[in-house]
Design an enzyme around this catalytic site. Sequence first.
Site, PDB file in Angstrom:
ATOM      1  N   ARG A 119       0.806  -1.233   0.000  1.00 21.79           N
ATOM      2  CA  ARG A 119       0.000   0.000   0.000  1.00 21.79           C
ATOM      3  C   ARG A 119       0.842   1.286   0.000  1.00 21.79           C
ATOM      4  NH1 ARG A 119      -2.920  -3.071   3.730  1.00 21.79           N
ATOM      5  NH2 ARG A 119      -4.720  -4.065   2.754  1.00 21.79           N
ATOM      6  N   LYS A 141       2.975  11.186 -11.304  1.00 24.50           N
ATOM      7  CA  LYS A 141       2.121  10.306 -12.126  1.00 24.50           C
ATOM      8  C   LYS A 141       2.909   9.039 -12.418  1.00 24.50           C
ATOM      9  CE  LYS A 141      -1.062  13.223 -14.708  1.00 24.50           C
ATOM     10  NZ  LYS A 141      -1.495  13.620 -16.053  1.00 24.50           N
ATOM     11  N   GLU A 183       9.305  18.701 -24.704  1.00 24.46           N
ATOM     12  CA  GLU A 183       8.706  19.016 -23.397  1.00 24.46           C
ATOM     13  C   GLU A 183       9.275  20.326 -22.835  1.00 24.46           C
ATOM     14  OE1 GLU A 183       6.127  17.404 -22.452  1.00 24.46           O
ATOM     15  OE2 GLU A 183       6.269  15.359 -23.230  1.00 24.46           O
ATOM     16  N   LYS A 225       7.027  22.976 -14.156  1.00 20.84           N
ATOM     17  CA  LYS A 225       6.209  21.789 -13.850  1.00 20.84           C
ATOM     18  C   LYS A 225       5.915  21.729 -12.349  1.00 20.84           C
ATOM     19  CE  LYS A 225       4.946  17.150 -14.609  1.00 20.84           C
ATOM     20  NZ  LYS A 225       5.078  15.907 -15.319  1.00 20.84           N
ATOM     21  N   GLU A 235      -4.714  16.791 -10.956  1.00 21.73           N
ATOM     22  CA  GLU A 235      -5.285  17.180 -12.254  1.00 21.73           C
ATOM     23  C   GLU A 235      -6.790  17.414 -12.217  1.00 21.73           C
ATOM     24  OE1 GLU A 235      -3.244  15.419 -15.624  1.00 21.73           O
ATOM     25  OE2 GLU A 235      -5.043  15.700 -16.836  1.00 21.73           O
ATOM     26  N   ARG A 239      -3.475  21.497 -13.878  1.00 25.46           N
ATOM     27  CA  ARG A 239      -2.473  20.499 -14.299  1.00 25.46           C
ATOM     28  C   ARG A 239      -2.768  19.992 -15.708  1.00 25.46           C
ATOM     29  NH1 ARG A 239       0.607  15.714 -10.892  1.00 25.46           N
ATOM     30  NH2 ARG A 239       1.772  14.958 -12.687  1.00 25.46           N
ATOM     31  N   ASN A 243      -0.932  18.958 -20.655  1.00 30.25           N
ATOM     32  CA  ASN A 243      -1.265  18.093 -21.793  1.00 30.25           C
ATOM     33  C   ASN A 243      -1.229  18.838 -23.128  1.00 30.25           C
ATOM     34  OD1 ASN A 243      -1.798  15.827 -20.149  1.00 30.25           O
ATOM     35  ND2 ASN A 243      -3.752  16.745 -19.580  1.00 30.25           N
ATOM     36  N   HIS A 246      -0.690  16.998 -26.307  1.00 30.66           N
ATOM     37  CA  HIS A 246      -0.701  15.561 -26.026  1.00 30.66           C
ATOM     38  C   HIS A 246      -1.909  14.825 -26.603  1.00 30.66           C
ATOM     39  CE1 HIS A 246       2.715  16.474 -23.579  1.00 30.66           C
ATOM     40  NE2 HIS A 246       2.842  15.222 -23.184  1.00 30.66           N
ATOM     41  N   HIS A 250      -0.990  11.841 -28.720  1.00 30.07           N
ATOM     42  CA  HIS A 250      -1.376  10.461 -28.418  1.00 30.07           C
ATOM     43  C   HIS A 250      -2.112   9.832 -29.599  1.00 30.07           C
ATOM     44  CE1 HIS A 250      -1.093  10.884 -23.752  1.00 30.07           C
ATOM     45  NE2 HIS A 250       0.054  10.548 -24.293  1.00 30.07           N
ATOM     46  N   HIS A 263       7.650   9.573 -28.322  1.00 31.02           N
ATOM     47  CA  HIS A 263       6.604  10.357 -27.664  1.00 31.02           C
ATOM     48  C   HIS A 263       6.814  11.874 -27.865  1.00 31.02           C
ATOM     49  CE1 HIS A 263       3.721  11.506 -24.588  1.00 31.02           C
ATOM     50  NE2 HIS A 263       4.667  12.195 -23.971  1.00 31.02           N
TER      51      HIS A 263
HETATM   52  N1  LIG Z   1       4.705  10.187 -15.536  1.00 30.88           N
HETATM   53  C1  LIG Z   1       4.617  11.240 -16.318  1.00 30.88           C
HETATM   54  O1  LIG Z   1       4.208  12.328 -15.897  1.00 30.88           O
HETATM   55  C2  LIG Z   1       5.054  11.119 -17.756  1.00 30.88           C
HETATM   56  C3  LIG Z   1       5.201  12.262 -18.553  1.00 30.88           C
HETATM   57  C4  LIG Z   1       5.677  12.121 -19.855  1.00 30.88           C
HETATM   58  C5  LIG Z   1       5.999  10.869 -20.347  1.00 30.88           C
HETATM   59  N2  LIG Z   1       5.829   9.774 -19.545  1.00 30.88           N
HETATM   60  C6  LIG Z   1       6.192   8.435 -20.040  1.00 30.88           C
HETATM   61  O2  LIG Z   1       7.590   8.404 -20.264  1.00 30.88           O
HETATM   62  C7  LIG Z   1       7.892   7.398 -21.226  1.00 30.88           C
HETATM   63  C8  LIG Z   1       8.888   7.936 -22.208  1.00 30.88           C
HETATM   64  O3  LIG Z   1      10.064   8.248 -21.494  1.00 30.88           O
HETATM   65  P1  LIG Z   1      11.473   8.435 -22.222  1.00 30.88           P
HETATM   66  O4  LIG Z   1      11.307   9.328 -23.381  1.00 30.88           O
HETATM   67  O5  LIG Z   1      12.456   8.790 -21.166  1.00 30.88           O
HETATM   68  O6  LIG Z   1      11.743   6.994 -22.857  1.00 30.88           O
HETATM   69  P2  LIG Z   1      12.514   5.687 -22.334  1.00 30.88           P
HETATM   70  O7  LIG Z   1      12.420   5.538 -20.882  1.00 30.88           O
HETATM   71  O8  LIG Z   1      12.047   4.561 -23.178  1.00 30.88           O
HETATM   72  O9  LIG Z   1      14.023   6.019 -22.704  1.00 30.88           O
HETATM   73  C9  LIG Z   1      14.383   6.184 -24.065  1.00 30.88           C
HETATM   74  C10 LIG Z   1      15.568   5.288 -24.474  1.00 30.88           C
HETATM   75  O10 LIG Z   1      16.778   5.884 -23.993  1.00 30.88           O
HETATM   76  C11 LIG Z   1      17.530   4.916 -23.236  1.00 30.88           C
HETATM   77  N3  LIG Z   1      18.259   5.694 -22.237  1.00 30.88           N
HETATM   78  C12 LIG Z   1      17.751   6.295 -21.145  1.00 30.88           C
HETATM   79  N4  LIG Z   1      18.680   7.045 -20.554  1.00 30.88           N
HETATM   80  C13 LIG Z   1      19.825   6.887 -21.270  1.00 30.88           C
HETATM   81  C14 LIG Z   1      21.136   7.434 -21.157  1.00 30.88           C
HETATM   82  N5  LIG Z   1      21.431   8.328 -20.218  1.00 30.88           N
HETATM   83  N6  LIG Z   1      22.060   7.039 -22.049  1.00 30.88           N
HETATM   84  C15 LIG Z   1      21.729   6.166 -23.052  1.00 30.88           C
HETATM   85  N7  LIG Z   1      20.503   5.654 -23.237  1.00 30.88           N
HETATM   86  C16 LIG Z   1      19.565   6.025 -22.342  1.00 30.88           C
HETATM   87  C17 LIG Z   1      16.471   3.989 -22.701  1.00 30.88           C
HETATM   88  O11 LIG Z   1      17.017   2.754 -22.326  1.00 30.88           O
HETATM   89  C18 LIG Z   1      15.532   3.901 -23.892  1.00 30.88           C
HETATM   90  O12 LIG Z   1      16.037   2.993 -24.847  1.00 30.88           O
HETATM   91  C19 LIG Z   1       6.557   7.000 -21.864  1.00 30.88           C
HETATM   92  O13 LIG Z   1       6.169   5.750 -21.387  1.00 30.88           O
HETATM   93  C20 LIG Z   1       5.593   8.082 -21.373  1.00 30.88           C
HETATM   94  O14 LIG Z   1       4.266   7.595 -21.239  1.00 30.88           O
HETATM   95  C21 LIG Z   1       5.382   9.874 -18.273  1.00 30.88           C
END
Ligand SMILES: NC(=O)c1ccc[n+]([C@@H]2O[C@H](COP(=O)([O-])OP(=O)(O)OC[C@H]3O[C@@H](n4cnc5c(N)ncnc54)[C@H](O)[C@@H]3O)[C@@H](O)[C@H]2O)c1
Length: 358
Positions: A119, A141, A183, A225, A235, A239, A243, A246, A250, A263
């Site tokens: 929990r 999130k 972003e 942020k 949200e 908040r 988006n 987005h 999406h 993304h």
């Molecule tokens: N929680 C939230 O508020 C929120 C907001 C925006 C996006 N997201 C989520 O985030 C995800 C996308 O995140 P992302 O763009 O970081 O993608 P990711 O986590 O897939 O990373 C991108 C790639 O880079 C590699 N990588 C990461 N750091 C590295 C480094 N320092 N050196 C070399 N390679 C590295 C990873 O292994 C991966 O292959 C999606 O699932 C999205 O839904 C969440």
Amino acid sequence: MKQQIVSLEGRSYPIIIGRGILGESKTLQPYIISDQILVVTNETIAPLYLAPLKKGLISDYHVDELVLPDGEKYKTMGTCLKIIDALLENQHRRNTTLIALGGGVIGDMTGFAAAMYQRGANFIQVPTTLLAQVDSSVGGKTGVNHPLGKNMLGAFHQPQCVLVDLDTLDTLPQREFVAGLAEVIKAGLLGDSDLFTYLEQNSQAILNKDPEVLAYIIERSCAIKADIVAQDERENGCRALLNLGHTFGHAIETGLGYKDWLHGEAVACGMVLAAKLSCKINALDEGALNRIEKLVTIFGLPREIPKELSVQELIQSMRLDKKNVGKGLRLITLENIGKAAITEDINENMIKQLLEGY
Ligand SMILES: NC(=O)c1ccc[n+]([C@@H]2O[C@H](COP(=O)([O-])OP(=O)(O)OC[C@H]3O[C@@H](n4cnc5c(N)ncnc54)[C@H](O)[C@@H]3O)[C@@H](O)[C@H]2O)c1
């Protein structure tokens, strides 16, 4: 080393930003309350940063590690349960700390596992992509994808702290880095016209990963942020502004089956569409739209929807967006660079005309 605080009464936490801070044991210690830690990372990041992170922790704690496969397709409930398995198999108590070392995928999954474990366990974000450093690691999130929809399972669960080591960006592939810039542009568009102007004036230094310039844009994006999250953690109001771009983004990602575009690339194109829509409803002037299109192009981000996607398909996905609350579409529009608004009940025909214009 600099700090931004996410102010959430009893759950406030710092975003610590610096260089070479990953392995400094003193930095994380105040945020770890037990002697147990599980570091969760993936097979790409582990060879680069797991050892330096553990070096800073090892003498004071019992540290377990879990190295997951890399990729959005593993952001599932099944992978999340592997994190829970590792906690149970290693007899972690409720006051354990999970450390998410990686991009948004690792951060979202580890945070969700922490939210579920007994929990609610503690967790720390150590984001290693630009997107995670300026966006996904901040705000609590967490979640995973369901076969029928992205991020459909999740929880709000705030971390104990976020540790941003800017040096980790050195190994990030350029395409991933540029996707994260979407972003940063969003942060400027939402809440800081000076940041937007700074991006225009320093675009080449940013693309060359100039250390000082990067530190500034990451700090500013985190501050924007943090400010929005502090006003509306769950949200229910402002908040939703985060988006921007987005809903369009999406729809593009869904249409492409989460392949081909990252993304951030879909969000960049989505922001251009949101800016065009804002012009159509007379909220934004053409000059501002041109500046947005120009900056997106300079950074090498896409501003046109992929040709293979049909307008009907895109609108269908936009209807399903979980941010819609009323009958029409609910979208984030722009009134100026630095000022966004939530616009309800947007007529679908207007979106159709906008998308057909491509
Ligand atoms: N929680 C939230 O508020 C929120 C907001 C925006 C996006 N997201 C989520 O985030 C995800 C996308 O995140 P992302 O763009 O970081 O993608 P990711 O986590 O897939 O990373 C991108 C790639 O880079 C590699 N990588 C990461 N750091 C590295 C480094 N320092 N050196 C070399 N390679 C590295 C990873 O292994 C991966 O292959 C999606 O699932 C999205 O839904 C969440």
